[in-house]
Design a protein around this motif. Structure first.
Motif, short mmCIF file in Angstrom:
data_model
loop_
_atom_site.label_atom_id
_atom_site.label_comp_id
_atom_site.label_asym_id
_atom_site.label_seq_id
_atom_site.Cartn_x
_atom_site.Cartn_y
_atom_site.Cartn_z
N VAL A 170 0.85 -1.19 0.00
CA VAL A 170 0.00 0.00 0.00
C VAL A 170 0.88 1.24 0.00
CG1 VAL A 170 -1.37 1.32 1.66
CG2 VAL A 170 -2.09 -0.97 1.01
N ALA A 171 0.45 2.29 -0.70
CA ALA A 171 1.23 3.53 -0.71
C ALA A 171 0.32 4.73 -0.48
CB ALA A 171 1.94 3.68 -2.06
N TYR A 172 0.78 5.61 0.40
CA TYR A 172 0.15 6.92 0.54
C TYR A 172 1.04 7.90 -0.23
CZ TYR A 172 -2.81 4.88 4.08
OH TYR A 172 -3.73 4.09 4.73
N ILE A 173 0.45 8.57 -1.19
CA ILE A 173 1.24 9.44 -2.06
C ILE A 173 1.22 10.87 -1.52
CG2 ILE A 173 1.44 10.37 -4.42
CD1 ILE A 173 2.17 7.38 -4.18
N ASP A 174 2.38 11.33 -1.11
CA ASP A 174 2.54 12.71 -0.65
C ASP A 174 1.42 13.15 0.29
OD1 ASP A 174 3.58 15.27 -0.43
OD2 ASP A 174 2.64 15.99 -2.27
N PRO A 175 1.21 12.42 1.39
CA PRO A 175 0.09 12.78 2.28
C PRO A 175 0.24 14.17 2.90
CG PRO A 175 1.46 11.06 3.26
CD PRO A 175 1.96 11.26 1.88
N GLU A 176 1.48 14.69 2.97
CA GLU A 176 1.69 16.04 3.52
C GLU A 176 1.40 17.12 2.48
OE1 GLU A 176 4.27 13.75 3.79
OE2 GLU A 176 3.92 13.18 5.88
N TYR A 201 18.20 6.94 7.77
CA TYR A 201 19.13 6.00 7.15
C TYR A 201 19.09 4.61 7.79
CZ TYR A 201 23.52 3.80 5.81
OH TYR A 201 24.45 2.89 5.38
N GLU A 202 19.20 4.57 9.12
CA GLU A 202 19.23 3.28 9.82
C GLU A 202 17.90 2.53 9.67
OE1 GLU A 202 21.69 1.66 11.17
OE2 GLU A 202 23.18 3.26 10.95
N ILE A 203 16.81 3.29 9.71
CA ILE A 203 15.47 2.68 9.59
C ILE A 203 15.32 2.03 8.21
CG2 ILE A 203 12.98 3.21 9.56
CD1 ILE A 203 13.69 5.62 11.44
N ILE A 204 15.74 2.79 7.19
CA ILE A 204 15.62 2.28 5.82
C ILE A 204 16.55 1.07 5.63
CG2 ILE A 204 16.02 2.84 3.38
CD1 ILE A 204 15.11 5.74 4.08
N LEU A 205 17.75 1.20 6.16
CA LEU A 205 18.72 0.11 6.03
C LEU A 205 18.19 -1.16 6.69
CD1 LEU A 205 21.57 -0.25 4.84
CD2 LEU A 205 22.47 0.15 7.13
N SER A 206 17.56 -1.01 7.86
CA SER A 206 17.07 -2.21 8.54
C SER A 206 15.90 -2.81 7.76
CB SER A 206 16.68 -1.90 10.00
OG SER A 206 15.35 -1.44 10.07
N PHE A 266 11.17 4.45 -1.24
CA PHE A 266 9.81 4.02 -0.89
C PHE A 266 9.88 2.90 0.13
CE2 PHE A 266 5.95 1.63 -0.89
CZ PHE A 266 5.03 2.66 -0.70
N SER A 267 9.38 3.19 1.33
CA SER A 267 9.39 2.22 2.41
C SER A 267 8.05 1.49 2.43
CB SER A 267 9.60 2.93 3.74
OG SER A 267 9.20 2.09 4.81
N ARG A 268 8.09 0.18 2.21
CA ARG A 268 6.84 -0.57 2.26
C ARG A 268 6.33 -0.64 3.69
NH1 ARG A 268 7.60 -5.24 -2.41
NH2 ARG A 268 9.10 -4.01 -3.61
N ARG A 269 7.26 -0.56 4.64
CA ARG A 269 6.86 -0.59 6.04
C ARG A 269 6.13 0.72 6.41
NH1 ARG A 269 11.31 -3.17 9.89
NH2 ARG A 269 12.44 -1.28 9.40
N ALA A 270 6.68 1.85 5.98
CA ALA A 270 6.06 3.15 6.30
C ALA A 270 4.95 3.50 5.29
CB ALA A 270 7.12 4.25 6.31
N LYS A 271 4.89 2.73 4.20
CA LYS A 271 3.87 2.92 3.15
C LYS A 271 3.97 4.27 2.45
CE LYS A 271 0.45 -0.06 5.45
NZ LYS A 271 1.18 -0.44 6.66
N ARG A 272 5.17 4.83 2.42
CA ARG A 272 5.35 6.13 1.76
C ARG A 272 6.82 6.33 1.39
NH1 ARG A 272 2.68 9.69 5.90
NH2 ARG A 272 1.58 7.74 6.20
N PHE A 273 7.05 7.36 0.59
CA PHE A 273 8.42 7.73 0.28
C PHE A 273 9.01 8.48 1.47
CE2 PHE A 273 6.95 7.17 -4.13
CZ PHE A 273 8.05 6.56 -4.72
N LEU A 274 10.18 8.03 1.94
CA LEU A 274 10.87 8.68 3.05
C LEU A 274 12.15 9.33 2.53
CD1 LEU A 274 10.85 5.79 5.72
CD2 LEU A 274 9.22 7.69 5.55
#
Ligand SMILES: [Zn+2]
Length: 254
Positions: free
Chosen positions: A168-174, A242-247, A227-235
Motif C-alpha cells: 500500500v502507498a500513501y502518495i505525498d500525504p503532507e 538511514y538506519e530505519i531504511i537500512l534495517s 519508498f518504504s513498504r513498512r512506512a507505506k510512503r516515500f521517506l
C-alpha cells in the motif's frame, strides 16, 4: 558540442587516470550490483547522487523512467528496457532492480495532460513519438493515479515482486508536491509491477532472490526518497531515516 569537447579535455586532465585505475581494478569482469532505471532528464545524474563508480551498476534511461509491461511484447517485438533486465538479472546475477523517478519530470507533466482525449488521440500519437510512448507505457500509471481523484489520504494498492506481494502507498500525504509530481511518484511505483511481469524473472522473484526498489529524486531540494513498504510512503534518505531504511532493506531483502 564545444561544451562537450571542453569537458573531455578537462576529463583528460582531472579524471582519466583515476578512471583507468578503476577499469583495471574491475578488469574484464565487472560485477555490477544493481540495475538502475531512471529518466533521461538532463538534471538526473544517477552515478553522482548515488556516488557509484566504474563497475557498480547498469543504468537504463528513458523519458519518464518507464519499463514497458510484458503484455506489450509478442515474439520479437521488444524494447531496450526488458533487454536490460535480462542482461542484468539473467546473464548477470544482479539482485537489486531500482526505479528512480523525479520531480518536475517533463515526461510526467505531459503524461498528466494526456488524460484529455484530444491530447492522446490517434492523430496526436501518430505525430508525436513521445505521446505515443507515454500512451502505450504510462497510461497504467495515469489511470491508477486518476482512480484516487484528489483524495491523497486514500491509499493506493500496488503489486510488487509477485502477485501475492502487494503493498500500500500513501502518495505525498503532507501535500508537499504538485499534482504532476504526485503522478511521478505513482508512476515510479507502477514500474515495480511492470518489471515483475516478465516470466524470465518469475523464479528469482518467487525465491526472494531478486528485489525491486523505488527511489524518487526531488530536483528542487536535492533530497532523495526511498519508498518504504513498512512506512507505506516515500521517506527522505537522511541521517534520521538511514538506519530505519537500512534495517528494512536488510530485513526484507537480505
Ligand atoms: Zn523525467
Amino acid at each position: 558540442m564545444e561544451r562537450i569537447l571542453r569537458g573531455i579535455m578537462r576529463y583528460r586532465i582531472l579524471d582519466r587516470a583515476t578512471m583507468v585505475k578503476q577499469f583495471q581494478e574491475v578488469k574484464d569482469n565487472p560485477v555490477p550490483k544493481a540495475i538502475f532505471y531512471t529518466c533521461m532528464d538532463s538534471r538526473m545524474i544517477p552515478t553522482r547522487f548515488t556516488e557509484t563508480c566504474v563497475g557498480d551498476m547498469f543504468v537504463v534511461r528513458n523519458a519518464g523512467n518507464l519499463i514497458p509491461h510484458s503484455q506489450h511484447f509478442v515474439d520479437e517485438m521488444t524494447s531496450c528496457e526488458p533487454a536490460g533486465l535480462e542482461l542484468a538479472c539473467i546473464i548477470n546475477d544482479i539482485r537489486h532492480v531500482i526505479v528512480c523517478g523525479h520531480s518536475d519530470c517533463k515526461a510526467m507533466n505531459l503524461l498528466y495532460k494526456l488524460k484529455s482525449k484530444e491530447e492522446s488521440s490517434l492523430e496526436q500519437r501518430r505525430i508525436s513519438p513521445l505521446k505515443s510512448w507515454l500512451c502505450s507505457h504510462g497510461k497504467s500509471s495515469l489511470n491508477k493515479f486518476l482512480e484516487i481523484g484528489d483524495d491523497f489520504e486514500k491509499p493506493i494498492l500496488f503489486t510488487g515482486e509477485t502477485p501475492q506481494r502487494k503493498f500500500v502507498a500513501y502518495i505525498d500525504p503532507e501535500n508537499n508536491f504538485c499534482i504532476e509530481d504526485k503522478l511521478s511518484q505513482v508512476n515510479t511505483l507502477q514500474q515495480l509491477q511492470n518489471i515483475a511481469s516478465y516470466g524470465m524473472l518469475k523464479k528469482r522473484l518467487e525465491r526472494h532472490d531478486l528485489h525491486i526498489h523505488a527511489l524518487w529524486f526531488d530536483i528542487y531540494t536535492g533530497d532523495i526518497y526511498y519508498f518504504s513498504r513498512r512506512a507505506k510512503r516515500f521517506l527522505i534518505i537522511d541521517e534520521s531515516s538511514y538506519e530505519i531504511i537500512l534495517s528494512e532493506i536488510r530485513r526484507y531483502y537480505s
